[in-house]
Design a protein around this motif. Structure first.
Motif, mmCIF file in Angstrom:
data_model
loop_
_atom_site.group_PDB
_atom_site.id
_atom_site.type_symbol
_atom_site.label_atom_id
_atom_site.label_comp_id
_atom_site.label_asym_id
_atom_site.label_seq_id
_atom_site.Cartn_x
_atom_site.Cartn_y
_atom_site.Cartn_z
ATOM 1 N N TYR A 264 11.293 57.133 -27.699
ATOM 2 C CA TYR A 264 10.876 56.755 -29.045
ATOM 3 C C TYR A 264 9.450 57.244 -29.292
ATOM 4 O O TYR A 264 8.508 56.789 -28.639
ATOM 5 N N ALA A 265 9.328 58.179 -30.215
ATOM 6 C CA ALA A 265 8.016 58.790 -30.487
ATOM 7 C C ALA A 265 7.259 57.971 -31.530
ATOM 8 O O ALA A 265 6.980 58.417 -32.649
ATOM 9 N N GLY A 266 6.945 56.746 -31.153
ATOM 10 C CA GLY A 266 6.238 55.831 -32.048
ATOM 11 C C GLY A 266 5.839 54.614 -31.241
ATOM 12 O O GLY A 266 5.855 54.649 -30.004
ATOM 13 N N GLY A 267 5.518 53.522 -31.916
ATOM 14 C CA GLY A 267 5.083 52.311 -31.217
ATOM 15 C C GLY A 267 6.208 51.726 -30.377
ATOM 16 O O GLY A 267 7.387 51.812 -30.745
ATOM 17 N N VAL A 268 5.821 51.113 -29.252
ATOM 18 C CA VAL A 268 6.831 50.546 -28.341
ATOM 19 C C VAL A 268 7.634 49.436 -29.032
ATOM 20 O O VAL A 268 8.860 49.358 -28.886
ATOM 21 N N ASP A 269 6.955 48.599 -29.842
ATOM 22 C CA ASP A 269 7.686 47.502 -30.507
ATOM 23 C C ASP A 269 8.718 48.050 -31.489
ATOM 24 O O ASP A 269 9.847 47.563 -31.558
ATOM 25 N N ASP A 270 8.318 49.071 -32.235
ATOM 26 C CA ASP A 270 9.283 49.685 -33.166
ATOM 27 C C ASP A 270 10.437 50.299 -32.382
ATOM 28 O O ASP A 270 11.592 50.239 -32.803
ATOM 29 N N GLY A 271 10.089 50.884 -31.240
ATOM 30 C CA GLY A 271 11.113 51.488 -30.385
ATOM 31 C C GLY A 271 12.106 50.438 -29.908
ATOM 32 O O GLY A 271 13.325 50.676 -29.898
ATOM 33 N N GLU A 272 11.591 49.277 -29.498
ATOM 34 C CA GLU A 272 12.479 48.198 -29.024
ATOM 35 C C GLU A 272 13.499 47.837 -30.098
ATOM 36 O O GLU A 272 14.684 47.637 -29.803
ATOM 37 N N ARG A 273 13.028 47.789 -31.347
ATOM 38 C CA ARG A 273 13.957 47.462 -32.438
ATOM 39 C C ARG A 273 14.995 48.572 -32.623
ATOM 40 O O ARG A 273 16.171 48.319 -32.818
ATOM 41 N N ALA A 274 14.520 49.828 -32.491
ATOM 42 C CA ALA A 274 15.418 50.968 -32.747
ATOM 43 C C ALA A 274 16.528 51.084 -31.702
ATOM 44 O O ALA A 274 17.601 51.601 -32.007
ATOM 45 N N VAL A 275 16.272 50.616 -30.484
ATOM 46 C CA VAL A 275 17.285 50.795 -29.421
ATOM 47 C C VAL A 275 18.078 49.508 -29.124
ATOM 48 O O VAL A 275 18.942 49.507 -28.254
ATOM 49 N N ARG A 276 17.745 48.431 -29.859
ATOM 50 C CA ARG A 276 18.352 47.136 -29.525
ATOM 51 C C ARG A 276 19.890 47.217 -29.488
ATOM 52 O O ARG A 276 20.532 46.786 -28.529
ATOM 53 N N ALA A 277 20.470 47.778 -30.542
ATOM 54 C CA ALA A 277 21.944 47.806 -30.616
ATOM 55 C C ALA A 277 22.531 48.642 -29.480
ATOM 56 O O ALA A 277 23.582 48.310 -28.935
ATOM 57 N N LEU A 278 21.846 49.699 -29.115
ATOM 58 C CA LEU A 278 22.350 50.577 -28.053
ATOM 59 C C LEU A 278 22.435 49.834 -26.728
ATOM 60 O O LEU A 278 23.460 49.834 -26.039
ATOM 61 N N ARG A 279 21.358 49.168 -26.364
ATOM 62 C CA ARG A 279 21.343 48.537 -25.042
ATOM 63 C C ARG A 279 22.217 47.284 -25.006
ATOM 64 O O ARG A 279 22.565 46.796 -23.938
ATOM 65 N N ARG A 280 22.592 46.762 -26.199
ATOM 66 C CA ARG A 280 23.488 45.605 -26.231
ATOM 67 C C ARG A 280 24.949 46.017 -26.289
ATOM 68 O O ARG A 280 25.849 45.173 -26.279
ATOM 69 N N PHE A 281 25.187 47.318 -26.421
ATOM 70 C CA PHE A 281 26.576 47.747 -26.580
ATOM 71 C C PHE A 281 27.346 47.621 -25.261
ATOM 72 O O PHE A 281 26.895 48.104 -24.213
ATOM 73 N N GLY A 282 28.506 46.990 -25.344
ATOM 74 C CA GLY A 282 29.390 46.897 -24.174
ATOM 75 C C GLY A 282 28.680 46.265 -22.987
ATOM 76 O O GLY A 282 27.838 45.383 -23.130
#
Ligand code: FAD
Length: 471
Positions: A264-282
């Motif tokens: 994520y080429a931005g702030g870590v907190d924004d990154g956490e939000r952007a990847v939340r659905a991915l890491r929760r998948f399955g």
């Protein structure tokens, strides 16, 4: 042997270091040049080009030596080897970097990150800057900051006559256009000037792994996740077996799995939000997405693709990730024999797609995903094993035929049976590229590459036939 005006090192078969000097990243490439000219700077490169032309020598140009087709080395000719030219000088205030033509991406990331800056580069740190940049340059930062060529501000080029020119928007703009996607066809680039951007130094990055059995579901989810992702989120899907890296628990090593690696080429907190659905998948097998130094992330895959192993690639742009395309990928990705063989899929779009198609020579800005099928075997596994891995890669590409978009990334083309596909890589740009080639290299001295033949519109055929057989 001597070269007039050359102060670098000349290596021939008589020297002890000849075999290591002619080796490239792909250990399957075994060529024996007459002469390797290790250049210390631009003057050496110019002297070597003039010498080669005077003696009518076959010329190969070596940046990082990573091209899978091994075009950095030729049989019987001269290798103009820029490997000693790895300096990177950063102007932090102006946010630019001047990078010599033999630098590796690890050199660039190392120097630029000291200032919290970066530009789009490859995802393996021992890849050369020059070959990658001249073909386009895709990587984790591209959706936010464009391709490597979109960040190229200027280049110093040694021409086929051994002259030295600067190429930029203001000087030799035709050459500058062609360098940004037309590969090493137009001269030897001795230095690049790139635009830099604030990145990290800590970024949210890393892979999430799922079991191979979940591939269809993960890819269907990923298709929608990627389409909705912010530009800051770069991702690459990797299918194969879990690499035996120290950071990965031993019980997972070599297990067939799909991974989505993010940065994520931005702030870590924004990154956490952007990847939340991915890491929760399955049910992920392993989630290594974490705040990470950008330089560490950029070298995380280095040991999975070391120098000297044997590699054979197949690649294509994809028309999309339809259910049937996903099925074809899931059906073939794990059918290879070697645990080292893998497939990678890059997510493009974002800033890449917003640059007009004719602004640079890079073709394929409208493509959202490309795929690279990497057959790998060890040097002592040649023969049957090599044939089986190679056949797998060909079968996989064939299965993707209905799902291909026109085109292929030029830097992912192999040699041999990819020769006939070189025109696919340049697309409609081939006419203009041939004209620039006619201006700067009318004799096609630089042809040991994904070659563009010199040509003039109206003065004979320009098109498919403009692409010469690859040497
Ligand atoms: P070399 O093998 O040194 O050269 C290849 C060709 O480039 C030469 O034949 C020559 O025509 C030209 N060339 C090299 N140096 C110069 C120069 N100074 N002036 C003029 N022409 C020159 N690509 C991506 O875009 N993104 C990635 O993330 C990525 N990851 C990769 C990971 C690995 C492990 C590997 C092996 C490759 C990867 N690639 C990637 C592909 C990469 O872009 C090409 O392999 C590229 O050719 C590497 O550049 P190089 O300088 O190391 O090439």
């Amino acid at each position: 042997m001597e070269i007039d005006g050359f102060r670098g090192r000349l290596i021939t078969a008589e020297h002890a270091g000849y075999d290591s000097a002619r080796a490239v990243w792909n250990g399957a490439v075994d060529r024996r040049p007459r002469l390797i000219a290790r250049c210390g700077g631009t003057a050496d490169v110019a002297a070597a080009v003039r010498f080669a032309r005077e003696h009518d020598l076959e010329i190969a140009v070596r940046g990082g030596g990573h091209n899978v087709a091994g075009t950095a080395v030729c049989d019987d000719g001269i290798v103009i080897d820029l490997s000693p030219m790895r300096a990177v000088r950063v102007d932090p205030a102006g946010r630019t970097a001047r990078v010599q033509g033999g630098a590796l991406w690890g050199d660039v990331d190392h120097e630029t990150q000291t200032h919290g800056l970066a530009t789009t580069g490859g995802i393996v740190s021992h890849t050369g800057v020059a070959g990658l940049a001249l073909g386009g340059g895709i990587g984790f930062l591209m959706r936010k900051h464009g391709l490597t060529v979109d960040n190229l501000l200027a280049a110093e080029v040694v021409t086929a006559e051994g002259g030295i020119v600067q190429a930029s928007a203001d000087e030799h703009p035709d050459l500058f256009w062609a360098l940004r996607g037309g590969g090493g066809n137009f001269g030897v680039v001795t230095s690049f000037r790139f635009a830099l951007h604030p990145v990290g130094p800590t970024v949210l990055a890393g892979p999430v792994f799922w079991a191979a059995e979940d591939t269809t579901d993960v890819l269907r989810f990923y298709r929608d996740f990627a389409a909705a992702a912010p530009d800051e989120l770069g991702s690459v899907v990797r299918l194969g077996t879990v690499p035996p890296l120290p950071i990965i628990p031993k019980h997972l090593h070599h297990r067939p799995a799909i991974a989505v690696a993010c940065c994520y080429a931005g702030g870590v907190d924004d990154g956490e939000r952007a990847v939340r659905a991915l890491r929760r998948f399955g049910t992920p097998l392993l989630d290594l997405l974490a705040p990470t130094p950008y330089v560490a992330h950029q070298s995380g895959l280095d040991d999975t693709v070391p120098h000297g192993w044997h590699y054979y690639w197949k690649s294509t742009n994809l028309a999309g990730l339809s259910d049937r395309a996903v099925d074809a990928i899931a059906d073939h990705a794990y059918a290879a024999g070697s645990p080292r063989t893998y497939t990678a899929m890059f997510h493009l779009g974002g800033a890449v797609a917003r640059v007009p198609g004719d602004a640079t020579a890079y073709a394929g800005r409208d493509v959202a995903h490309n795929i690279i099928i990497d057959a790998v075997w060890l040097p002592d596994e040649s023969g049957e094993h090599a044939a089986a891995e190679t056949a797998w890669a060909r079968r996989f590409l064939e299965a993707l035929r209905p799902h291909r978009a026109g085109g292929v990334y030029v830097n992912f083309l192999d040699s041999d049976d990819d020769t006939s596909r070189v025109h696919e890589a340049y697309g409609d740009h081939i006419v203009r590229l041939a004209e620039v080639k006619a201006t700067y290299d009318p004799d096609n001295a630089f042809h040991h590459n994904k070659n563009i033949r010199p040509g003039r519109a109206g003065a004979g055929a320009i098109g498919r036939e403009t692409v010469a057989p690859q040497h």
